[in-house]
Design an enzyme around this catalytic site. Structure first.
Site, PDB file in Angstrom:
ATOM      1  N   GLU A  33       1.917   4.048   7.659  1.00  0.00           N
ATOM      2  CA  GLU A  33       0.758   3.565   6.923  1.00  0.00           C
ATOM      3  C   GLU A  33       0.109   4.710   6.133  1.00  0.00           C
ATOM      4  O   GLU A  33       0.405   5.884   6.383  1.00  0.00           O
ATOM      5  CB  GLU A  33      -0.241   2.979   7.927  1.00  0.00           C
ATOM      6  CG  GLU A  33       0.303   1.792   8.724  1.00  0.00           C
ATOM      7  CD  GLU A  33       0.360   0.502   7.911  1.00  0.00           C
ATOM      8  OE1 GLU A  33       0.665   0.557   6.710  1.00  0.00           O
ATOM      9  OE2 GLU A  33       0.111  -0.569   8.490  1.00  0.00           O
ATOM     10  N   ASP A  56       0.820  -1.216   0.000  1.00  0.00           N
ATOM     11  CA  ASP A  56       0.000   0.000   0.000  1.00  0.00           C
ATOM     12  C   ASP A  56       0.857   1.270   0.000  1.00  0.00           C
ATOM     13  O   ASP A  56       0.384   2.358   0.289  1.00  0.00           O
ATOM     14  CB  ASP A  56      -0.948   0.003   1.204  1.00  0.00           C
ATOM     15  CG  ASP A  56      -0.187  -0.062   2.527  1.00  0.00           C
ATOM     16  OD1 ASP A  56       1.061  -0.053   2.520  1.00  0.00           O
ATOM     17  OD2 ASP A  56      -0.843  -0.133   3.585  1.00  0.00           O
TER      18      ASP A  56
END
Ligand code: GLP
Length: 266
Positions: free
Chosen positions: A148, A141
């Site tokens: 993140e 991702d």
């Protein structure tokens, strides 16, 4: 941004290991200060570590004057846990080279005061004179370290909650069980990585193709934290053909041509 596209993961390993060895040698030519190296875990850098160990055994590099800072560590795994990043680093790299144990820095995911541990990690990096070269991998991702999606692009070392996607992806180190993957980790921030003098991100395999596309062709964006590399004066991506699969043909050819010219200069 410099993008080096190799044909295989083995070539990515050779190229990245050679880059590290050259950087260590080049700093040693003008100062006796240690080389400060930022390091990742994950499956991608494994071949690079193997190659560095080979070069060390061949007498081409010593880590005796190298200080390392790892990117991240899970919170709360018992010391010596199979999947802890400290165990990973000892097994796959540190046990096989001449680095001094006191020169190894890995965030302590069991610190009583995690906030203090994070601030102290930043302090230790600064005290070491800053990181000369940060090597990193990238998540599917687009995360770097454990930054993140939607992490602040100015972030420093802190505790982050891992996304379900990351816990699923990393469950392969926890008997395939995502429930066993810790929910939080200490990670250097995107800002910490960008403060290094050089940053080299490795990406191999089709699974990383989307992240590589966003890193290179996408906008500077907190959803794909690896895209922050676009603002670094010396950001390098070393990837294989598979990971370059989603780049536009023109982009692919451009970077191949630049590197072919660079090779002529060497
Ligand atoms: C973890 C690590 C990252 C690493 C990523 C990709 O999330 N915190 O530093 O880049 O995994 O790992 P792999 O190389 O195994 O695909």
């Amino acid at each position: 941004m410099r993008v080096i596209i190799e044909s295989s993961p083995e070539d990515v390993a050779r190229r990245s290991a050679r880059y590290i060895v050259d950087q260590i040698a080049s700093k040693a030519r003008y100062t006796s200060s240690p080389f400060v190296l930022g390091l990742p875990t994950g499956s991608t850098p494994l071949d690079t570590y193997r190659e560095l160990i080979r070069l060390h055994r061949a007498g081409e590099v010593s880590f005796a004057n190298v200080v390392t800072f790892n990117m991240d560590e899970y919170v709360g795994l018992p010391a010596g846990h199979e999947a802890s990043y400290r165990t990973f680093m000892q097994r796959n790299f540190f046990d096989h080279v001449d680095i001094r144990p006191e020169n190894i820095n890995i965030p302590d995911g069991n610190a009583a005061d995690l906030e203090h541990e994070c601030a102290d990690y930043e302090r230790r990096i600064a005290e070491a004179g800053g990181i000369d070269l940060f090597m990193g991998g990238v998540g599917e991702d687009g995360h770097i370290a454990f930054n993140e999606p939607f992490s602040s692009l100015g972030s420093r070392t802190r505790v982050k909650t891992l996304t379900p996607d990351t816990r699923q992806a990393n469950s392969r180190f926890f008997d395939g069980d995502a429930d066993k993957v810790p929910h939080t980790a200490i990670t250097v921030g995107v800002g910490t990585v960008l403060s290094a003098k050089r940053v080299m991100i490795l990406a191999t395999g089709l699974r990383k193709a989307r992240a590589v596309r966003h890193a290179i062709e996408g906008g500077y964006n907190h959803q794909w934290t690896v895209s922050a590399l676009q603002t670094h004066p010396c950001g390098i991506i070393v990837c294989d053909d598979d990971a370059a699969q989603e780049l536009r043909v023109g982009t692919y050819r451009y970077f191949k041509a630049v590197e072919a010219d660079n090779a002529g200069l060497r």
